[in-house]
Design a protein around this motif. Structure first.
Motif, PDB file in Angstrom:
ATOM      1  N   CYS A 151      12.329 -19.546  28.950  1.00  0.00           N
ATOM      2  CA  CYS A 151      12.747 -18.631  27.819  1.00  0.00           C
ATOM      3  C   CYS A 151      11.460 -17.497  27.662  1.00  0.00           C
ATOM      4  N   ILE A 152      12.143 -16.336  27.478  1.00  0.00           N
ATOM      5  CA  ILE A 152      11.255 -15.091  27.230  1.00  0.00           C
ATOM      6  C   ILE A 152      11.644 -14.519  26.014  1.00  0.00           C
ATOM      7  N   GLY A 153      10.654 -14.270  25.181  1.00  0.00           N
ATOM      8  CA  GLY A 153      10.864 -13.280  23.817  1.00  0.00           C
ATOM      9  C   GLY A 153      10.055 -12.309  23.919  1.00  0.00           C
ATOM     10  N   LEU A 154      10.392 -11.043  23.486  1.00  0.00           N
ATOM     11  CA  LEU A 154       9.619  -9.787  23.729  1.00  0.00           C
ATOM     12  C   LEU A 154       9.863  -9.121  22.319  1.00  0.00           C
ATOM     13  N   SER A 155       9.038  -8.372  21.914  1.00  0.00           N
ATOM     14  CA  SER A 155       8.750  -7.499  20.913  1.00  0.00           C
ATOM     15  C   SER A 155       7.683  -6.216  21.153  1.00  0.00           C
ATOM     16  N   SER A 156       8.158  -4.910  20.362  1.00  0.00           N
ATOM     17  CA  SER A 156       7.057  -3.943  20.879  1.00  0.00           C
ATOM     18  C   SER A 156       6.804  -3.260  19.457  1.00  0.00           C
ATOM     19  N   ARG A 157       5.785  -2.286  19.739  1.00  0.00           N
ATOM     20  CA  ARG A 157       5.342  -1.518  18.580  1.00  0.00           C
ATOM     21  C   ARG A 157       6.401  -0.598  18.013  1.00  0.00           C
ATOM     22  N   SER A 158       6.892   0.078  18.942  1.00  0.00           N
ATOM     23  CA  SER A 158       8.039   0.993  18.801  1.00  0.00           C
ATOM     24  C   SER A 158       7.693   2.065  17.584  1.00  0.00           C
TER      25      SER A 158
ATOM     26  N   MET B 220       3.699  -0.402  22.906  1.00  0.00           N
ATOM     27  CA  MET B 220       3.045  -1.559  23.500  1.00  0.00           C
ATOM     28  C   MET B 220       3.980  -2.690  23.281  1.00  0.00           C
ATOM     29  N   VAL B 221       4.013  -3.746  24.282  1.00  0.00           N
ATOM     30  CA  VAL B 221       5.054  -4.758  24.366  1.00  0.00           C
ATOM     31  C   VAL B 221       4.170  -6.146  24.036  1.00  0.00           C
ATOM     32  N   PHE B 222       4.776  -7.044  23.356  1.00  0.00           N
ATOM     33  CA  PHE B 222       3.950  -8.562  23.365  1.00  0.00           C
ATOM     34  C   PHE B 222       5.209  -9.416  23.745  1.00  0.00           C
ATOM     35  N   ILE B 223       4.638 -10.124  24.874  1.00  0.00           N
ATOM     36  CA  ILE B 223       5.675 -11.011  25.407  1.00  0.00           C
ATOM     37  C   ILE B 223       5.351 -12.635  25.188  1.00  0.00           C
ATOM     38  N   ILE B 224       6.371 -13.414  24.822  1.00  0.00           N
ATOM     39  CA  ILE B 224       5.820 -14.724  24.856  1.00  0.00           C
ATOM     40  C   ILE B 224       6.822 -15.542  25.759  1.00  0.00           C
ATOM     41  N   MET B 225       6.624 -16.264  26.694  1.00  0.00           N
ATOM     42  CA  MET B 225       7.350 -17.164  27.487  1.00  0.00           C
ATOM     43  C   MET B 225       7.063 -18.605  27.350  1.00  0.00           C
ATOM     44  N   GLU B 226       7.985 -19.406  27.749  1.00  0.00           N
ATOM     45  CA  GLU B 226       7.547 -20.681  27.498  1.00  0.00           C
ATOM     46  C   GLU B 226       8.724 -21.643  27.951  1.00  0.00           C
ATOM     47  N   PHE B 227       8.379 -22.561  28.903  1.00  0.00           N
ATOM     48  CA  PHE B 227       9.309 -23.541  29.503  1.00  0.00           C
ATOM     49  C   PHE B 227       9.972 -24.438  28.582  1.00  0.00           C
ATOM     50  N   LYS B 228      11.174 -24.819  28.617  1.00  0.00           N
ATOM     51  CA  LYS B 228      11.928 -25.540  27.539  1.00  0.00           C
ATOM     52  C   LYS B 228      12.028 -27.166  27.976  1.00  0.00           C
ATOM     53  N   GLY B 229      10.669 -27.400  27.910  1.00  0.00           N
ATOM     54  CA  GLY B 229      10.551 -28.947  28.502  1.00  0.00           C
ATOM     55  C   GLY B 229       8.969 -29.172  28.884  1.00  0.00           C
TER      56      GLY B 229
ATOM     57  N   GLN C  12      10.405 -14.877  17.134  1.00  0.00           N
ATOM     58  CA  GLN C  12      11.623 -15.177  16.943  1.00  0.00           C
ATOM     59  C   GLN C  12      12.576 -14.897  17.956  1.00  0.00           C
ATOM     60  N   ALA C  13      12.349 -13.961  18.755  1.00  0.00           N
ATOM     61  CA  ALA C  13      13.014 -13.496  19.883  1.00  0.00           C
ATOM     62  C   ALA C  13      13.108 -14.954  20.790  1.00  0.00           C
ATOM     63  N   LEU C  14      11.797 -15.600  21.160  1.00  0.00           N
ATOM     64  CA  LEU C  14      11.712 -16.657  22.036  1.00  0.00           C
ATOM     65  C   LEU C  14      12.628 -17.795  21.400  1.00  0.00           C
ATOM     66  N   LYS C  15      12.688 -17.760  20.121  1.00  0.00           N
ATOM     67  CA  LYS C  15      13.568 -19.025  19.343  1.00  0.00           C
ATOM     68  C   LYS C  15      15.005 -18.789  19.858  1.00  0.00           C
ATOM     69  N   ARG C  16      15.401 -17.533  19.595  1.00  0.00           N
ATOM     70  CA  ARG C  16      16.745 -17.076  19.954  1.00  0.00           C
ATOM     71  C   ARG C  16      16.857 -17.363  21.460  1.00  0.00           C
TER      72      ARG C  16
END
Length: 437
Positions: free
Chosen positions: A380-387, A302-311, A402-406
């Motif tokens: 910007c988009i950050g992802l992580s998975s259960r793996s 399963m994958v969890f995605i966070i996306m956010e505009f930089k402004g 943390q991926a989104l922050k990067r």
């Protein structure tokens, strides 16, 4: 001893012939350029239309699956949609235990290797494959893939006819000019200025039109070579859409709970937030925990995605982002608000590599629609998975954050994925439990 001097000057007929030849060359180049540009724009438009038809087919498949997966009604629905499509040529639906193939014409888009269908690599069919997981009640690991024809035969024939007609007209004019030049070359042409002795003797000096044409052609070629030399020093670079993976050791300290100052103070009422018509942010953690538990029970990723505009955005622009997310990811109940200008998405039964591909497609889709509005900031988009890990909700949300922050900090990386090593993760958890004891 007398010196004979003549001043060669082009005649009117030579100038006319040279002008006609130049116009014909311009017409040839223009016809070829027009055909190339029109075919290229036609293929681009066809690709966009094919993408729209594919997502409509994916939605139709999800709806048809309610009455039964791969029954006669379901298959007839897919076949009818494929026949009425203007671009799609072949579809492969992957089920839990088998793959099913559909194509507009038999043997055109799909071949079989044993029991496994594969798309045929041939001229006219796209190498790019559209992919979309589809959610069907009672079924797992269901996805749909499709290829399309990137050449419209009607447009190709129309452009070819118009280009050939223009070239034929220019060729006819050039042929007539060549005959005229041949006829005129047999008659000597008197120069406009002669020496006094030549005038008295009545001896004409001949200036042929082909000489003038060669001189003009030499000047044009010299100018073209100079221009080509200058263009050789001009380089153009297009930055690619990139992503990066980083391990557990790269994770920074957990984010401060007060760091996100964009959270709305409005209390959730109902299933969807009226501002965006997607899930309330307060429901994200609970639904993520439920999906994690279900995927762990069936040993699925399963994958969890966070996306956010930089402004900051206009409210209407944020609503458009939410609508695009619903249209792309299809499941509104797995999409939630994130702060003021962000969105969280839960995608069960998919691995991190597939999610990266899907995220890139979504980023291209949003970037394409926002290209006309330069005031809209970078997405910007950050992802992580259960793996394969028994990971809790807080950890998965932290990794995606943390991926989104990067991605937020690096201008060249709009998409960043957190990839965890299951062995290192288990050792990390064991060390934490040991220190806690």
């Amino acid at each position: 001893m007398k010196e004979n001097k003549t001043i060669k000057k082009p005649t009117v007929s030579s100038i006319v012939i040279l002008s006609i030849a130049s116009v014909c060359i311009v017409v040839y180049i223009g016809a070829i350029a027009f055909a190339g540009i029109r075919l290229y724009t036609g293929m681009t438009e066809r690709r966009n239309h094919a993408e729209q038809e594919f997502f409509e087919l994916a939605d139709l498949s999800s709806s048809a699956g309610v009455l039964g997966f791969m029954n006669e009604s379901f298959q007839d629905t897919i076949k009818d949609a494929l026949i009425t499509s203007k671009t799609l040529q072949g579809v492969i639906i992957s089920g839990p235990n088998e793959e099913y193939a559909f194509e507009r014409e038999r043997g055109i888009a799909i071949t079989w290797t044993g029991d496994a269908p594969q798309f045929i690599a041939r001229f006219g069919l796209s190498k790019e494959q559209f992919f979309q997981p589809i959610r069907i009640e009672g079924q797992r690991n269901v996805s749909i893939r499709a290829v399309f024809s990137y050449i419209d035969p009607n447009l190709f024939i129309l452009v070819l006819k118009r280009s050939l007609l223009v070239i034929l007209i220019a060729l006819s004019v050039a042929f007539c000019t060549l005959i005229l030049q041949f006829l005129l070359s047999d008659k000597p042409e008197r120069s406009l200025v002669e020496t006094s002795e030549e005038a008295q003797q009545g001896l004409p000096m001949e200036l042929r039109s082909e000489d003038l044409f060669r001189e003009a052609e030499a000047e044009v070629n010299a100018e073209a070579e100079t221009r080509d030399d200058q263009e050789l020093h001009e380089d153009f670079f297009l930055p690619p859409l990139t992503h990066t993976d980083f391990d557990l050791s790269d994770v920074l300290e957990p984010l401060d709970e007060n760091e996100d100052k964009n959270e709305t103070a409005e209390e959730p009422r109902g299933l969807y937030a009226p501002r965006s018509n997607i899930g309330w942010e307060a429901y994200t953690k609970e639904r993520l925990a439920s999906e994690l538990h279900q995927c762990a029970s069936f040993d699925q990723d399963m994958v969890f995605i966070i996306m956010e505009f930089k402004g900051a955005l206009e409210e209407s622009s944020y609503k458009l982002l939410a609508d695009e997310a619903v249209a792309f990811f299809t499941h509104r109940d797995l999409i939630f608000e994130k702060g003021n200008w962000g969105i969280s998405v839960i995608i069960p039964n998919i691995d991190l590599d597939q999610a990266l591909t899907i995220s890139q497609e979504f980023h291209k889709r949003v970037a394409g629609k926002c290209s006309a509005f330069p005031e809209i900031p970078k997405l910007c988009i950050g992802l992580s998975s259960r793996s394969g890990r028994l990971v809790d909700t807080e950890r998965l949300m932290l990794e995606a954050s943390q991926a989104l922050k990067r991605a937020w900090d690096d201008e060249g990386l709009p998409i960043v994925a957190f990839r965890s090593d299951p062995e290192k993760y288990r050792a990390f958890i064991a060390a934490q439990n040991k220190s806690g004891l």
